[in-house]
Write a protein that holds these residues in place. Structure first.
Motif, short mmCIF file in Angstrom:
data_model
loop_
_atom_site.label_atom_id
_atom_site.label_comp_id
_atom_site.label_asym_id
_atom_site.label_seq_id
_atom_site.Cartn_x
_atom_site.Cartn_y
_atom_site.Cartn_z
N GLN A 1 0.83 -1.21 0.00
CA GLN A 1 0.00 0.00 0.00
C GLN A 1 0.86 1.26 0.00
O GLN A 1 0.58 2.22 -0.72
CB GLN A 1 -0.92 0.01 1.22
CG GLN A 1 -1.91 1.17 1.25
CD GLN A 1 -2.89 1.10 0.08
OE1 GLN A 1 -3.61 0.12 -0.09
NE2 GLN A 1 -2.91 2.15 -0.74
N VAL A 2 1.93 1.25 0.80
CA VAL A 2 2.85 2.39 0.81
C VAL A 2 3.43 2.61 -0.58
O VAL A 2 3.48 3.75 -1.08
CB VAL A 2 3.98 2.19 1.84
CG1 VAL A 2 5.09 3.22 1.64
CG2 VAL A 2 3.44 2.27 3.26
N TRP A 3 3.89 1.53 -1.20
CA TRP A 3 4.47 1.62 -2.54
C TRP A 3 3.47 2.25 -3.52
O TRP A 3 3.83 3.13 -4.31
CB TRP A 3 4.90 0.24 -3.00
CG TRP A 3 5.48 0.20 -4.39
CD1 TRP A 3 6.67 0.73 -4.82
CD2 TRP A 3 4.88 -0.41 -5.55
NE1 TRP A 3 6.86 0.48 -6.16
CE2 TRP A 3 5.77 -0.22 -6.63
CE3 TRP A 3 3.69 -1.11 -5.75
CZ2 TRP A 3 5.50 -0.69 -7.91
CZ3 TRP A 3 3.42 -1.59 -7.04
CH2 TRP A 3 4.31 -1.36 -8.09
N GLN A 4 2.23 1.81 -3.48
CA GLN A 4 1.21 2.39 -4.35
C GLN A 4 1.00 3.87 -4.03
O GLN A 4 0.90 4.71 -4.93
CB GLN A 4 -0.12 1.64 -4.17
CG GLN A 4 -0.11 0.20 -4.64
CD GLN A 4 -0.15 0.07 -6.15
OE1 GLN A 4 -0.37 1.03 -6.88
NE2 GLN A 4 0.06 -1.15 -6.64
N ASP A 5 0.96 4.19 -2.73
CA ASP A 5 0.65 5.56 -2.31
C ASP A 5 1.76 6.55 -2.64
O ASP A 5 1.50 7.76 -2.74
CB ASP A 5 0.35 5.61 -0.81
CG ASP A 5 -0.99 4.95 -0.46
OD1 ASP A 5 -1.80 4.74 -1.38
OD2 ASP A 5 -1.21 4.67 0.74
N GLY B 1 3.34 6.46 -5.37
CA GLY B 1 3.36 6.56 -6.82
C GLY B 1 3.90 5.36 -7.55
O GLY B 1 4.21 5.44 -8.74
N ALA B 2 4.00 4.22 -6.85
CA ALA B 2 4.50 2.97 -7.45
C ALA B 2 5.79 3.20 -8.23
O ALA B 2 5.88 2.91 -9.44
CB ALA B 2 3.42 2.34 -8.35
N ALA C 1 10.60 -3.62 -9.34
CA ALA C 1 11.02 -2.31 -8.82
C ALA C 1 11.82 -2.41 -7.54
O ALA C 1 12.62 -1.53 -7.22
CB ALA C 1 9.79 -1.43 -8.59
N ALA C 2 11.61 -3.49 -6.77
CA ALA C 2 12.16 -3.59 -5.41
C ALA C 2 13.64 -3.95 -5.41
O ALA C 2 14.04 -4.99 -5.93
CB ALA C 2 11.36 -4.61 -4.61
N ASP C 3 14.43 -3.08 -4.80
CA ASP C 3 15.83 -3.36 -4.51
C ASP C 3 15.87 -3.81 -3.05
O ASP C 3 15.90 -2.99 -2.12
CB ASP C 3 16.65 -2.08 -4.71
CG ASP C 3 18.12 -2.24 -4.33
OD1 ASP C 3 18.54 -3.39 -4.07
OD2 ASP C 3 18.83 -1.22 -4.27
N VAL C 4 15.86 -5.12 -2.83
CA VAL C 4 15.69 -5.68 -1.48
C VAL C 4 17.04 -5.77 -0.78
O VAL C 4 17.98 -6.39 -1.28
CB VAL C 4 15.03 -7.07 -1.54
CG1 VAL C 4 14.79 -7.60 -0.12
CG2 VAL C 4 13.72 -7.01 -2.31
N ARG C 5 17.12 -5.15 0.40
CA ARG C 5 18.36 -5.14 1.18
C ARG C 5 18.08 -5.67 2.59
O ARG C 5 17.11 -5.25 3.24
CB ARG C 5 18.92 -3.72 1.31
CG ARG C 5 19.09 -2.96 0.00
CD ARG C 5 20.26 -3.47 -0.80
NE ARG C 5 20.47 -2.66 -1.99
CZ ARG C 5 21.37 -1.67 -2.08
NH1 ARG C 5 22.13 -1.37 -1.03
NH2 ARG C 5 21.50 -1.00 -3.20
#
Length: 342
Positions: A51-55, A57-58, A91-95
């Protein structure tokens, strides 16, 4: 040495540190965290992240950062939910930020199907939005304990008694705590705790969000209001232990001062809702509905699912003991902290 130095040594010594030499989680370990209680916890946090990612602006490139990721269970459950959206996955750069070699290997096994990077510390130099999460991290960061005396402040230290046993004693403060306690009047012999490491981390995360956008989520046990007293405790074999009895072989933690941490986010100008209990946060995000879905899919496990749900959200369990601090870029309305009207 100070209480802070003692905690840091017991937990993080390269050879003898508690977290450096073992997997402390689960029934065979010393304690159980929320992600290990049930997949529902990670799935709901995943829904929050999505939801945060969408909010925001994705964005097609953002950093998803977890600090103190345990066995990797939380991130696995998050990615299982979030990566159903291929745009999110791409899109996710997972760390993952981890200092323990033992736990890093466990995380690599848990997350073998995902593209994940590991690092030893949090660097606030991302040139893109960040979604930062930390579950049961802050409680293990080293704290200083100061005692108000008529002649001024003193600090609690760990030293050796005459018979060579560890003991707590008072001495001059390792740094002047008066600015941190400014404006507060304490009675004589009051113990006040301060965690510079937590303050620094939250300040860095808040600064990163301010510069690049995004949000942060901290979940831990502690109080929504700054308190007083000695909260340092040790856990071994799922039971409380003496913090001085077996250095390096028990988990040592302290309650988190969420009010002080929230004030950092507010001063940074971020959207910072009131602190909420874990139970209220998870219920507002729909964990009870998720539990009903899982019970319908696995009727033979209904009792276990209900038991796990109670442990996560009930006020007599983790629901009120654990608190949630959220922070986000300006004008970002974070789910889970209140009623949202669209």
């Amino acid at each position: 040495m100070t209480i802070a130095d003692y905690m840091a040594c017991c937990l993080g010594h390269p050879e003898y540190g508690y977290y450096m030499s073992r997997d402390p989680f689960g029934r065979s370990g010393d304690f159980t965290t929320a992600p290990e209680v049930s997949q529902m916890f990670g799935e709901i946090i995943g829904a929050w992240i999505s939801q945060v990612w969408q909010d925001i602006g994705a964005p097609s490139d953002f950093a998803l950062v977890e600090m103190g990721p345990g066995r990797g269970t939380l991130m696995r459950d998050i990615l299982r939910i979030c990566c159903k959206n291929m745009d999110f996955k791409n899109a996710a750069d997972v760390r993952l930020i981890e200092t323990s070699p033992v736990l890093s290997k466990q995380q690599q096994a848990t997350l073998s199907g995902y593209d994940v990077k590991w690092q030893n510390e949090f660097h606030d130099d991302f040139d893109k939005p960040i979604i930062f999460i930390a579950n049961e991290l802050l409680d293990a960061l080293p704290i200083h304990q100061f005692v108000k005396k008529s002649a001024g402040w003193q600090e609690r230290y760990i030293g050796l008694s005459r018979d060579s046993n560890l003991e707590v004693r008072l001495a001059a403060p390792s740094f002047d705590p008066r600015l941190a306690f400014q404006g507060r009047d304490y009675e004589p012999d009051t113990i006040v705790e301060l965690c510079p490491a937590a303050l620094q981390l939250v300040r860095k995360v808040a600064g990163q969000i301010n510069r690049g956008g995004g949000a942060g989520l901290f979940i831990d046990y502690g109080s929504a209001k700054s308190g007083i007293g000695d909260t340092v405790q040790a856990m071994s074999g799922h039971a409380y232990a003496d913090i001085l009895a077996d250095p390096g072989n028990a988990d040592i933690t302290a309650h988190v001062d969420f009010e002080r941490l929230r004030n950092i986010s507010l001063k940074a100008g971020l959207e910072t809702p009131d602190i909420v209990g874990q139970g209220a946060f998870l219920k507002r995000l729909g964990i009870e509905l998720r539990a009903e879905m899982l019970k319908a899919q696995n009727p033979e496990k209904s009792e276990d699912i209900q038991s796990a749900l109670r442990r996560l959200i009930h006020n007599d369990e983790m629901g009120q003991l654990f608190k949630v601090l959220g922070m986000g870029q300006q004008q970002l309305q974070l789910a889970g902290f209140g009623n949202v009207y669209i």
